[in-house]
Design an enzyme around this catalytic site. Structure first.
Site, PDB file in Angstrom:
ATOM      1  N   LYS A   1       0.843  -1.189   0.000  1.00 53.80           N
ATOM      2  CA  LYS A   1       0.000   0.000   0.000  1.00 53.80           C
ATOM      3  C   LYS A   1       0.882   1.244   0.000  1.00 53.80           C
ATOM      4  O   LYS A   1       1.856   1.328   0.748  1.00 53.80           O
ATOM      5  CB  LYS A   1      -0.894  -0.023   1.243  1.00 53.80           C
ATOM      6  CG  LYS A   1      -1.940   1.068   1.328  1.00 53.80           C
ATOM      7  CD  LYS A   1      -2.789   0.869   2.584  1.00 53.80           C
ATOM      8  CE  LYS A   1      -3.886   1.901   2.715  1.00 53.80           C
ATOM      9  NZ  LYS A   1      -4.696   1.667   3.942  1.00 53.80           N
TER      10      LYS A   1
ATOM     11  N   SER B   1      -9.523   1.253   3.306  1.00 58.55           N
ATOM     12  CA  SER B   1      -8.681   2.124   2.495  1.00 58.55           C
ATOM     13  C   SER B   1      -7.571   1.377   1.748  1.00 58.55           C
ATOM     14  O   SER B   1      -6.916   1.954   0.880  1.00 58.55           O
ATOM     15  CB  SER B   1      -8.041   3.186   3.388  1.00 58.55           C
ATOM     16  OG  SER B   1      -7.157   2.597   4.330  1.00 58.55           O
TER      17      SER B   1
ATOM     18  N   SER C   1      -9.994  -1.099   7.119  1.00 53.78           N
ATOM     19  CA  SER C   1      -9.279  -0.841   5.869  1.00 53.78           C
ATOM     20  C   SER C   1      -8.554  -2.040   5.291  1.00 53.78           C
ATOM     21  O   SER C   1      -8.191  -2.028   4.113  1.00 53.78           O
ATOM     22  CB  SER C   1      -8.289   0.314   6.063  1.00 53.78           C
ATOM     23  OG  SER C   1      -8.990   1.517   6.276  1.00 53.78           O
TER      24      SER C   1
END
Length: 505
Positions: A136, A211, A235
């Site tokens: 990420k 997320s 997330s």
């Protein structure tokens, strides 16, 4: 909080520049992808078989534990595996818009180095030898790479490797892809003004979650088999659920999370965690065990110094001395009733478990889950969203729809930053709720507490992957962030449930 870009460029120009950089890194992948279909179908999962080689499809659809076995034995080279995942990740970007950049040059150099080591030494570098791992984007990666964390104004921010990357590198990992996250990192979807919206590979009209949605879309498309996400309200679990994957939200202070880039760094009311998204349970296990075995608390002292445990001594035993697992079923949190497909998935799992020797199924009665949202929502933006708003105002970029929802339309966000006594008061509310929930859990064991529930099985959310800009109910995931219970998402057909434990993992 990083300094904004040192220029007067409009945010649109910044976005165009970062998109051009991303496209250049994809174009650098060898061999280039063949031309894409003129119209990409909503379900993109058939594209790989059309556009990649048979070997590439086979490699990228192999579970991480099987790849690791073949890599450590020299049956597959890291160079071949990395090349296959680079090409499938490039295709995933075309299908779902999940990539911020690929790293073909440095990834292949690393892979070749690992292959040479195996030939020379006859042993793998570590338990992750040669395995490509996606990351990420707000997990900072050194070597001059930028980290924008979803804000145009942070486009030039850079820093050294996050601590977790150093541990994974020492274990033999190859980093080859960086993935998208939303503006503010506080959406259960993934959209920002730099790259736009990332979507679900099974249906591009739906969200991939957030997320860590870029990770979810990439792993779901099989452009990765193991990736790094972060979680403060769902997330990791939301993207894992939306793509039918495995995802672990560990307890806070368990895995090393220093070195990420975000707003509100240093807040301690709801601690963000870092964890894996994988195509298999063994992928989750090897990721977590590899980190814990390196004793990361020696470098990040706030981590809990508990080694990896393969035993299940915490399980109770029945009157015959056999291990016994008591599972509480939470089908409905009492706030938002799940859709029929979610309830059907829960019921199917329960029916299967009822036939397993040593498993006891009981109903779990939710305890004030509406109050839990009131408590956690007050603690998410103690500064009234000031740092998020400043990061957007620095470039002039507008708030995305779910940014408006969670900051501007959230009645729990104060108009002005809380005072220190107010923060202390709301933190006491958090601790009071945790105590009440522990008492509620303990009560499931009867008068002496000897036979309490071991684990809760519940939905990840009220529905399957929603349409874009509609993921507005966090309660099925944020509940466990408030309590700081570890949670594992696992797939059941296309609607994954959620396992939650009241212990540190």
């Amino acid at each position: 909080m990083p300094d904004p870009i040192a220029s007067n460029k409009p945010w649109q120009e910044v976005a165009a520049s970062l998109q051009a950089h991303r496209d250049a890194t994809i174009a650098a992948v060898r061999t280039p992808l063949p031309p894409l279909p003129s119209s990409i179908p909503r379900n993109t999962m058939g594209l790989a078989a059309q556009l990649l080689t048979g070997d590439e499809v086979a490699i990228t659809e192999t579970a991480p534990e099987a790849l690791l076995s073949q890599l450590s034995a020299g049956k597959l080279s890291s160079t071949a595996v990395t090349s296959a995942f680079l090409r499938r990740a490039a295709l995933a970007q075309a299908a779902t818009n999940c990539i911020t950049e690929l790293l073909p040059e440095r990834a292949l150099a690393r892979a070749q180095e690992l292959d040479a080591h195996l030939v020379l030494k006859g042993t793998p570098v570590g338990p992750l030898h040669g395995l490509p791992i996606s990351v990420k984007e707000h997990v900072t990666m050194g070597g001059g790479l930028k980290t924008n964390a979803g804000f145009c104004a942070w486009a030039e921010h850079e820093g050294p490797n996050a601590l977790i990357l150093n541990y994974l590198w020492d274990a033999g990992a190859v980093f080859y892809a960086r993935t998208t996250q939303p503006q503010t990192l506080m959406h259960l979807e993934t959209s920002n003004n730099i790259y736009g919206a990332s979507v679900n590979p099974f249906n591009t009209a739906l969200t991939c979650g957030g997320s860590s949605g870029g990770e979810g879309a990439l792993v779901g498309f099989r452009g990765s088999c193991l990736g790094i996400g972060t979680d403060i309200g769902g997330s990791i679990r939301s993207p894992a659920a939306n793509q039918g994957l495995w995802g672990l939200r560990p307890s806070a202070h368990r895995l090393p999370n220093t070195g990420t880039t975000s707003t509100m760094m240093g807040e301690e009311q709801i601690v963000p965690v870092i964890g894996p998204i994988s195509t298999s349970l063994e992928g989750v296990k090897v990721f977590t065990k590899t980190l814990i075995d390196q004793r990361p608390w020696l470098k990040q002292p706030d981590l809990i110094p508990i080694g990896w445990r393969d035993d299940v001594q915490w399980l109770k035993k029945n009157d015959k001395g056999a291990k016994k697992l008591k599972i509480g079923i939470l089908s409905d949190d009492g706030v938002v009733r799940p859709h029929p497909p979610v309830l059907r998935a829960i019921n199917e799992v329960v029916d299967k478990l009822k036939g397993v020797d040593g498993v006891e199924i009981v109903e779990w009665k939710p305890y004030k889950h509406d109050l839990a949202w009131d408590v956690i929502a007050r603690l998410y933006f103690c500064d009234a969203g000031r740092e998020e708003l400043q990061a957007m105002e620095a470039s002039g970029e507008p708030p995305r729809p779910l940014t408006k929802f969670i900051i501007h339309e959230n009645s729990h966000v104060p108009k002005q930053a809380y005072t220190a006594p107010e923060i202390w008061k709301f933190t006491r509310d958090r601790d009071s709720y945790r105590t009440q929930y522990a008492e509620h859990w303990n009560s499931t064991g009867g008068a002496d507490g000897s036979d309490m529930v071991d684990v809760i099985l519940c939905p990840v959310g009220p529905g399957a992957a929603p349409p874009l800009d509609q993921s507005k109910y966090w309660g099925y995931t944020s509940q466990w962030n408030l309590l700081d219970y570890p949670a594992l998402v696992f797939p059941v057909r296309c609607t994954p449930p959620h396992l939650v434990l009241p212990i540190c993992i």
